[in-house]
Design a protein around this motif. Structure first.
Motif, PDB file in Angstrom:
ATOM      1  N   GLY A 172       0.786  -1.387  -0.419  1.00 48.19           N
ATOM      2  CA  GLY A 172       0.326  -0.094   0.333  1.00 48.19           C
ATOM      3  C   GLY A 172       0.946   1.542  -0.437  1.00 48.19           C
ATOM      4  O   GLY A 172       0.828   2.044  -0.528  1.00 48.19           O
ATOM      5  N   ASN A 173       1.944   1.120   0.796  1.00 46.90           N
ATOM      6  CA  ASN A 173       2.657   2.280   0.737  1.00 46.90           C
ATOM      7  C   ASN A 173       3.348   2.847  -1.105  1.00 46.90           C
ATOM      8  O   ASN A 173       3.545   3.483  -0.997  1.00 46.90           O
ATOM      9  N   ALA A 176       1.406   3.804  -3.266  1.00 47.08           N
ATOM     10  CA  ALA A 176       0.104   5.660  -2.908  1.00 47.08           C
ATOM     11  C   ALA A 176       1.664   6.107  -3.720  1.00 47.08           C
ATOM     12  O   ALA A 176       1.478   7.222  -4.328  1.00 47.08           O
ATOM     13  N   ARG A 177       3.255   5.830  -3.176  1.00 51.06           N
ATOM     14  CA  ARG A 177       3.887   6.343  -3.866  1.00 51.06           C
ATOM     15  C   ARG A 177       4.405   6.130  -5.319  1.00 51.06           C
ATOM     16  O   ARG A 177       4.678   7.100  -6.261  1.00 51.06           O
ATOM     17  N   ASP A 179       1.920   5.435  -7.297  1.00 47.75           N
ATOM     18  CA  ASP A 179       0.516   6.461  -8.058  1.00 47.75           C
ATOM     19  C   ASP A 179       0.765   7.491  -8.655  1.00 47.75           C
ATOM     20  O   ASP A 179      -0.122   8.009  -9.383  1.00 47.75           O
ATOM     21  N   ASP A 189      12.050   5.876  -3.190  1.00 47.61           N
ATOM     22  CA  ASP A 189      10.636   5.684  -2.631  1.00 47.61           C
ATOM     23  C   ASP A 189      10.680   4.114  -1.801  1.00 47.61           C
ATOM     24  O   ASP A 189      10.218   3.954  -0.834  1.00 47.61           O
ATOM     25  N   THR A 193      10.462   3.905   2.643  1.00 48.26           N
ATOM     26  CA  THR A 193       9.182   3.208   2.604  1.00 48.26           C
ATOM     27  C   THR A 193       9.958   2.326   3.795  1.00 48.26           C
ATOM     28  O   THR A 193       9.328   1.906   5.106  1.00 48.26           O
ATOM     29  N   TYR A 230       6.029  -0.525 -10.368  1.00 54.94           N
ATOM     30  CA  TYR A 230       5.622  -1.234  -9.166  1.00 54.94           C
ATOM     31  C   TYR A 230       5.186  -2.644  -8.846  1.00 54.94           C
ATOM     32  O   TYR A 230       5.051  -3.862  -8.222  1.00 54.94           O
TER      33      TYR A 230
END
Ligand code: NAG
Length: 265
Positions: A172-173, A176-177, A179, A189, A193, A230
């Motif tokens: 999830g973390n 979000a980055r 995206d 990133d 995290t 990702y």
């Protein structure tokens, strides 16, 4: 003890760096540029990956080693009971086949894990036998100081298996980055995290944790491109890990890992 562990790592990396500058070594089999499989070749060689034919073993904390096991590549080396206790030489060769150099990158880590596990293993007479081949117990990676580390992307501090909660929160973390940037992640990133996970556990990132972060970025082609996808990271970290769509175009060596820092910090 901790300080000694850090110094140990610095020496390992230093020797690796020196070796990679020796011309004989550069031209020979130790050359970091020698052939490495592409993702397509890796998948062709180990078709069980990217299918549900075989479940990943959640007791294997390191995603790279979990992938080696899931591919079937290590089956012939398991012990009499079928447990994934693999002789270090065979494990290094398998890691090398998957793109991680035996001399400077995965090799020293595998030796360090084996030594750490020897240290923490319960006493037995066979333990004292100097001719006993060195092994790595893939289900006991958490028990290998100084390579074991806290703030895992996929496991909680002190746990002995992959935690689906931790995996979900990490993804999830990262998502979000990603995206914010077309599904792409830069090294920072991954590092941010990781540092957030460490902060939530109240610990500092260790050198082994840092190397793990660099390995993940490098393995998915981060050094060559400056970013990774990702989707590739999520597939790689999953219990049933997937071969990333983009893989490093060079064999991963200590020198190659140093470029992760230079390019992105
Ligand atoms: C493996 O599967 C994942 C998820 O479906 C996909 O993103 C990846 O591209 C596949 N790897 C290869 C080498 O085809």
């Amino acid at each position: 003890m901790k300080l000694a562990a850090y110094c140990c790592w610095i020496v390992v990396l230093g020797v690796a760096l020196l070796l990679s500058h020796v011309p004989v070594v550069q031209g020979g089999i130790f050359d970091a540029d020698y052939d490495t499989p592409t993702s397509v070749e890796l998948l062709a060689a180990y078709p069980a990956l990217n299918t549900t034919e075989r479940e990943g073993n959640p007791a294997i904390l390191c995603p790279f080693l979990r992938m080696l096991e899931r591919s079937g590549r290590l089956d012939e080396f398991k012990d009499d009971t079928g447990a994934p206790v693999i002789p270090t030489g065979d494990l290094k060769q398998a890691a090398d086949d998957f793109g991680c150099d035996t001399t400077t990158a995965c090799g020293p880590v595998i030796d360090a894990v084996s030594a750490g596990q020897w240290f923490t293993e319960a006493f037995s007479f066979s333990k004292l036998n100097p001719f006993r081949p060195s092994t790595v117990d893939l289900e006991r990676l958490w028990d290998a100081p100084p390579v074991s580390h806290e703030c895992g992307f996929t496991f909680e501090n002190g746990e002995n298996g992959v935690s689906t909660d931790r995996l979900e929160s990490t993804l999830g973390n990262l998502l979000a980055r990603a995206d914010l940037n077309d599904g792409q992640l830069v090294y920072q990133d991954l590092l941010d995290t990781k540092n957030e996970i460490c902060a939530s556990e109240g610990v500092e990132i260790s050198s082994a944790g840092l190397i793990e972060t660099q390995l993940i970025f490098a393995f998915m082609g981060g050094v060559e491109r400056g970013y990774v996808e990702y989707d590739d990271v999520a597939g790689f970290l999953a219990i049933n890990n997937q071969v990333p769509a983009t893989k490093a175009g060079q064999q991963i060596s200590a020198l190659y890992l140093l470029q992760v820092r230079e390019e992105t910090n």
